[in-house]
Design a protein around this motif. Structure first.
Motif, PDB file in Angstrom:
ATOM      1  N   THR A  34      63.119 -15.311  65.747  1.00 58.44           N
ATOM      2  CA  THR A  34      62.240 -15.612  66.889  1.00 58.44           C
ATOM      3  C   THR A  34      62.752 -15.078  68.221  1.00 58.44           C
ATOM      4  O   THR A  34      62.156 -15.360  69.260  1.00 58.44           O
ATOM      5  CB  THR A  34      62.008 -17.134  67.011  1.00 58.44           C
ATOM      6  OG1 THR A  34      63.257 -17.797  66.861  1.00 58.44           O
ATOM      7  CG2 THR A  34      61.052 -17.621  65.951  1.00 58.44           C
ATOM      8  N   ASN A  35      63.868 -14.325  68.208  1.00 56.86           N
ATOM      9  CA  ASN A  35      64.378 -13.752  69.450  1.00 56.86           C
ATOM     10  C   ASN A  35      64.481 -12.230  69.353  1.00 56.86           C
ATOM     11  O   ASN A  35      64.838 -11.688  68.305  1.00 56.86           O
ATOM     12  CB  ASN A  35      65.767 -14.322  69.771  1.00 56.86           C
ATOM     13  CG  ASN A  35      65.693 -15.757  70.269  1.00 56.86           C
ATOM     14  OD1 ASN A  35      65.104 -16.023  71.310  1.00 56.86           O
ATOM     15  ND2 ASN A  35      66.251 -16.678  69.503  1.00 56.86           N
ATOM     16  N   THR A  36      64.197 -11.560  70.459  1.00 61.73           N
ATOM     17  CA  THR A  36      64.381 -10.107  70.543  1.00 61.73           C
ATOM     18  C   THR A  36      65.869  -9.787  70.506  1.00 61.73           C
ATOM     19  O   THR A  36      66.714 -10.657  70.773  1.00 61.73           O
ATOM     20  CB  THR A  36      63.819  -9.582  71.868  1.00 61.73           C
ATOM     21  OG1 THR A  36      64.503 -10.257  72.932  1.00 61.73           O
ATOM     22  CG2 THR A  36      62.321  -9.846  71.977  1.00 61.73           C
ATOM     23  N   PRO A  37      66.232  -8.535  70.228  1.00 56.57           N
ATOM     24  CA  PRO A  37      67.650  -8.156  70.262  1.00 56.57           C
ATOM     25  C   PRO A  37      68.335  -8.538  71.584  1.00 56.57           C
ATOM     26  O   PRO A  37      69.463  -9.055  71.569  1.00 56.57           O
ATOM     27  CB  PRO A  37      67.600  -6.639  70.050  1.00 56.57           C
ATOM     28  CG  PRO A  37      66.402  -6.453  69.143  1.00 56.57           C
ATOM     29  CD  PRO A  37      65.401  -7.454  69.648  1.00 56.57           C
ATOM     30  N   ALA A  38      67.680  -8.324  72.706  1.00 58.53           N
ATOM     31  CA  ALA A  38      68.316  -8.643  73.993  1.00 58.53           C
ATOM     32  C   ALA A  38      68.594 -10.145  74.101  1.00 58.53           C
ATOM     33  O   ALA A  38      69.662 -10.561  74.573  1.00 58.53           O
ATOM     34  CB  ALA A  38      67.412  -8.180  75.150  1.00 58.53           C
ATOM     35  N   ARG A  39      67.653 -10.954  73.648  1.00 60.86           N
ATOM     36  CA  ARG A  39      67.866 -12.402  73.707  1.00 60.86           C
ATOM     37  C   ARG A  39      68.916 -12.846  72.684  1.00 60.86           C
ATOM     38  O   ARG A  39      69.664 -13.801  72.936  1.00 60.86           O
ATOM     39  CB  ARG A  39      66.541 -13.138  73.463  1.00 60.86           C
ATOM     40  CG  ARG A  39      65.613 -13.072  74.689  1.00 60.86           C
ATOM     41  CD  ARG A  39      64.183 -13.509  74.342  1.00 60.86           C
ATOM     42  NE  ARG A  39      64.118 -14.902  73.932  1.00 60.86           N
ATOM     43  CZ  ARG A  39      63.844 -15.930  74.743  1.00 60.86           C
ATOM     44  NH1 ARG A  39      63.597 -15.696  76.035  1.00 60.86           N
ATOM     45  NH2 ARG A  39      63.800 -17.153  74.292  1.00 60.86           N
ATOM     46  N   LEU A  40      68.974 -12.163  71.545  1.00 60.31           N
ATOM     47  CA  LEU A  40      70.022 -12.490  70.566  1.00 60.31           C
ATOM     48  C   LEU A  40      71.404 -12.191  71.163  1.00 60.31           C
ATOM     49  O   LEU A  40      72.344 -12.980  70.993  1.00 60.31           O
ATOM     50  CB  LEU A  40      69.811 -11.702  69.269  1.00 60.31           C
ATOM     51  CG  LEU A  40      68.621 -12.189  68.405  1.00 60.31           C
ATOM     52  CD1 LEU A  40      68.269 -11.145  67.346  1.00 60.31           C
ATOM     53  CD2 LEU A  40      68.930 -13.536  67.754  1.00 60.31           C
ATOM     54  N   ASP A  41      71.521 -11.065  71.868  1.00 53.83           N
ATOM     55  CA  ASP A  41      72.794 -10.745  72.535  1.00 53.83           C
ATOM     56  C   ASP A  41      73.194 -11.873  73.488  1.00 53.83           C
ATOM     57  O   ASP A  41      74.333 -12.339  73.478  1.00 53.83           O
ATOM     58  CB  ASP A  41      72.654  -9.448  73.360  1.00 53.83           C
ATOM     59  CG  ASP A  41      72.679  -8.193  72.489  1.00 53.83           C
ATOM     60  OD1 ASP A  41      72.997  -8.307  71.278  1.00 53.83           O
ATOM     61  OD2 ASP A  41      72.366  -7.114  73.018  1.00 53.83           O
ATOM     62  N   GLU A  42      72.237 -12.297  74.282  1.00 55.14           N
ATOM     63  CA  GLU A  42      72.503 -13.349  75.267  1.00 55.14           C
ATOM     64  C   GLU A  42      72.835 -14.674  74.568  1.00 55.14           C
ATOM     65  O   GLU A  42      73.760 -15.390  74.968  1.00 55.14           O
ATOM     66  CB  GLU A  42      71.286 -13.508  76.178  1.00 55.14           C
ATOM     67  CG  GLU A  42      71.324 -14.692  77.127  1.00 55.14           C
ATOM     68  CD  GLU A  42      72.444 -14.638  78.160  1.00 55.14           C
ATOM     69  OE1 GLU A  42      72.987 -13.534  78.395  1.00 55.14           O
ATOM     70  OE2 GLU A  42      72.808 -15.712  78.702  1.00 55.14           O
ATOM     71  N   ALA A  43      72.109 -14.984  73.512  1.00 48.26           N
ATOM     72  CA  ALA A  43      72.346 -16.246  72.786  1.00 48.26           C
ATOM     73  C   ALA A  43      73.767 -16.274  72.215  1.00 48.26           C
ATOM     74  O   ALA A  43      74.470 -17.292  72.316  1.00 48.26           O
ATOM     75  CB  ALA A  43      71.318 -16.413  71.664  1.00 48.26           C
TER      76      ALA A  43
END
Lengths: 381, 381
Positions: free
Chosen positions: A362-371
């Protein structure tokens, strides 16, 4: 107890609904990848007739059972008949009905450790005696199951999430599938092959279904992960006497499913050119997200933790090697506005506290990086 | 046994699907009276967002629980809170989940004689000890229930189809509602007030719900008879601790219902001017059909049989006074291309073979005339 644990996950998910929290805790498809336009078209077509809004057969609309049988037949030595398909209100209902049909109080069943909590909840409600078999990178340790059987255990069923395991991410290897099927034949138990994720493969096809190896397999799947959860269409493929028994129990459970939903799903599954394109796009995008999760974990955690190989599905399993207790990490993580599900939520005999389930869908690559960066900050304390 | 009986009804319904058969056997709304256009509009609106296709809360979409709570509050001394509503996959699922929560094997329960087979099936599956109380023209004989209680019976629940009974058509009178509520308070049992038909009144409002008299009532209803069965939206209104327990059991049963269906039903229930008009039209047309059935039965059978007074719902109960066995009549009726459900299908202790359930909702007055003429021909032999 299962209910309490499961409820703890739901409480957690309630926290993660806060908009500032990046969640790796869910087990949901991305609404942005749900085929909304195609579902609109199929819905409008189904709603051309009020008959779509009437009661339907308890076993499921025949047209839907036929297309499911046809698709299942592709991976089997013998074609599957519509009478060997029972459509259910999501595959969770199939699990629940199977337990009502097959599991008497005190009956022995085998699950994987760690296990899908929805299966545990159903088997505990049925008052089963639950034994566990551990997993490794090739899925269920069938040698350990063979040991239990050799020691005289006689389970009525063995439950496995065979492909892209929830929560561990692993897939049962082809040799172990053959061994599990052979054990089922030899000792007379049924394998419940719980496979909601098999269509979501990102690195080559998974091995053929367990159900291709033996008639002693009840195979479950659903469109919740590939089309949309709110269609609530799951199914079991099983010997017809089991389907007939499940149908009787389903009558008492809820009479029947939604004919409207069955018509929508029939249309989408019959439209193979569209479906192949949709599944291809889903695999490509979720595969990119799986890669992003892997990259971020390696960057942030190095050799302090290992992420399972992700061949498909929705989850990676992060295992810490530095003594981290993931229940404690979760508290710190929520302070850093990131969420995951700690391994304890999936424990049956509760030995391992070093694991964490990370959902990447449910997260884009950029949000996965941040998570993952937030998770690392929480870990650093 | 319940399953077999129930299955016998389904086999019968399969026969009645033959186009030449006029069926009084169903328990279905008329598809021609389903508000197809309004459902299309609500569906299109819900499908503006992919969020409608995601998983939803196990207890049901909050907006839907709120509108149900608001509507239920209208007939209660105290307002109903959303936490006192659990939405289920049709009200049959509510029955099934309540039995899982409240009925241990061997527990005593009370049902009406004759009974709704779906309730019997659920209670038998729960291995309840089932006692019966007869019905008369004013509904459940609460004096007979009082006798059982005075004799020391201590049921955990008493099930009643309080309004426009299935199969008997009768409605529990206001004084008996007060008596039943008082008995529940005094002896500590719960009343399951199963009320899918209450909105379908054709001759004045039914008495206020049992739930208005006591907190010891679990009230069930659904939109299957008023909007459309395929929405699969039923609900229970109950003390919040029962709702919470049902929610946990529902997690194992099927995780959650369709958010799409909950959004559609929310919109239809909130739109009161439309809903009032729709229900008014439904009452007028079904009322005409009930009158037609009565007229035809009087014309064809005279004093050889009596039809119950039809104040609402979907069924009239035909009772023969001439020694007719309705199981035997059914065989002859099918030869004359007309179907009904014999009383034996609803029997608990199986004493009465003189009754027949006639459904009047799915046939026009002209077809009802013809169906009853065929039934009379079958009866004449």
């Amino acid at each position: 107890m299962a209910a309490l644990r499961s409820s703890a996950i739901r409480d957690l998910l309630a926290v993660t609904a806060r908009p500032e929290v990046l969640s790796l805790a869910g087990g949901l498809p991305d609404p942005g990848l749900v085929p909304l336009d195609r579902i609109r078209v199929a819905t409008a077509r189904a709603l051309e007739s009020a008959e779509s809004l009437q009661y339907t057969e308890t076993a499921g609309l025949l047209a839907l059972r036929e297309v499911i049988a046809r698709r299942e037949s592709a991976s089997r030595p013998q074609p599957v008949a519509a009478a060997e398909v029972a459509v259910t209100h999501g595959s969770q209902q199939a699990l629940s009905l199977i337990a009502q049909v097959l599991v008497d109080p005190g009956a022995t069943v085998v699950v994987e450790e760690p296990a899908y909590p929805g299966a545990l909840q159903v088997l505990r409600a049925a008052q089963a005696r639950i034994l566990t078999v551990p997993l490794d990178a090739d899925g269920m340790r069938t040698d350990r199951l063979a040991d239990l059987l050799a020691a005289g255990e006689r389970p009525v069923l063995v439950h496995t999430v065979s492909t892209f395991h929830n929560p561990r991410g692993v897939t049962l290897s082809a040799p172990r599938r053959r061994e599990l099927a052979a054990l089922a034949e030899r000792y007379g138990f049924l394998v419940v092959e719980d496979d909601p994720y098999g269509e979501l493969h990102y690195a080559g096809l998974p091995p053929e279904p367990l159900a291709a190896q033996s008639d002693r397999v009840v195979r479950l799947s659903s469109v919740s992960k590939t089309l949309a959860p709110a269609l609530r269409v799951g199914w079991m493929v099983a010997p017809r006497e089991i389907c007939a028994a499940v149908e009787l129990v389903k009558q008492g459970a809820d009479l029947c499913d939604s004919r409207l939903a069955h018509e929508i799903v029939s249309e989408l599954l019959v439209d193979e050119p569209w479906l192949d394109g949709h599944l291809g796009a889903l695999r490509a995008e979720y595969g990119r997200r799986a890669d992003a999760l892997r990259g971020a974990v390696q960057r942030e955690f190095g050799d302090r933790a290992t992420l399972s190989r992700i061949g498909g599905g929705m989850f990676g399993w992060l295992e810490f090697h530095d003594g981290t207790d993931t229940d404690e990490l979760l508290r710190a993580a929520l302070d850093h506005a990131v969420a995951f599900v700690p391994g304890s939520a999936f424990a049956v005999d509760a030995r391992d506290r070093a694991g964490a389930r990370l959902c990447f869908t449910t997260n884009t690559p950029a949000r996965l990086d941040e998570a993952v960066a937030r998770l690392a900050a929480a870990h650093a304390g």
